[in-house]
Design a protein around this motif. Sequence first.
Motif, PDB file in Angstrom:
ATOM      1  N   ALA A  17       0.806  -1.212   0.000  1.00 41.42           N
ATOM      2  CA  ALA A  17       0.000   0.000   0.000  1.00 41.42           C
ATOM      3  C   ALA A  17       0.846   1.272   0.000  1.00 41.42           C
ATOM      4  O   ALA A  17       0.319   2.365   0.073  1.00 41.42           O
ATOM      5  N   PRO A  19       2.772   4.528  -1.011  1.00 42.62           N
ATOM      6  CA  PRO A  19       2.500   5.464  -2.097  1.00 42.62           C
ATOM      7  C   PRO A  19       3.576   5.419  -3.183  1.00 42.62           C
ATOM      8  O   PRO A  19       4.705   5.030  -2.932  1.00 42.62           O
ATOM      9  N   THR A  47      -4.126   7.173  -2.964  1.00 41.82           N
ATOM     10  CA  THR A  47      -3.888   6.034  -2.090  1.00 41.82           C
ATOM     11  C   THR A  47      -4.309   6.405  -0.673  1.00 41.82           C
ATOM     12  O   THR A  47      -4.025   7.504  -0.199  1.00 41.82           O
ATOM     13  N   GLN A  49      -4.838   4.646   3.450  1.00 39.92           N
ATOM     14  CA  GLN A  49      -4.698   3.520   4.365  1.00 39.92           C
ATOM     15  C   GLN A  49      -5.088   3.966   5.758  1.00 39.92           C
ATOM     16  O   GLN A  49      -4.808   5.097   6.156  1.00 39.92           O
ATOM     17  N   TYR A  71      -6.875  -0.480   2.999  1.00 34.72           N
ATOM     18  CA  TYR A  71      -6.123   0.413   2.127  1.00 34.72           C
ATOM     19  C   TYR A  71      -6.733   0.362   0.740  1.00 34.72           C
ATOM     20  O   TYR A  71      -7.392  -0.615   0.372  1.00 34.72           O
ATOM     21  N   TYR A  73      -6.040   1.855  -3.503  1.00 37.04           N
ATOM     22  CA  TYR A  73      -5.104   2.456  -4.449  1.00 37.04           C
ATOM     23  C   TYR A  73      -5.676   2.308  -5.856  1.00 37.04           C
ATOM     24  O   TYR A  73      -6.568   1.487  -6.094  1.00 37.04           O
ATOM     25  N   THR A  80      -9.943   1.474  -8.945  1.00 39.87           N
ATOM     26  CA  THR A  80      -9.593   1.624  -7.534  1.00 39.87           C
ATOM     27  C   THR A  80      -9.806   0.288  -6.845  1.00 39.87           C
ATOM     28  O   THR A  80     -10.877  -0.310  -6.942  1.00 39.87           O
TER      29      THR A  80
END
Length: 102
Positions: A17, A19, A47, A49, A71, A73, A80
């Motif tokens: 997760a 970035p 992103t 979390q 999370y 992303y 997504t």
Amino acid sequence: MKSILVFACLSIALCLAAPAPDAEIVNQESDVNADSYSFKFETSDGTKQEQHGSLKNLGPEEDALQVAGSYSYTGDDGKTYTITYVADENGFQPQGEHIPRS
């Protein structure tokens, strides 16, 4: 031993997760106590979390870290992806629409 497994699984989840190198953190919060913690962040690429954890007593001489979080992303395909998870004495248990169920 199980708490080590939980920690290892959480480390993997955090790496997945993480970035992108060019993303910036736009929001971040954390709260750390002696027997619990929580944190959340969001980056400029969307992103996100969040996670919280606490100690769970399993017996007279055994504690385990009990963690829950999620999370999300944007994948290379533009979709997504969101993963929610629990990690406890039973291991890392992720759930998401794109994760096959056994």
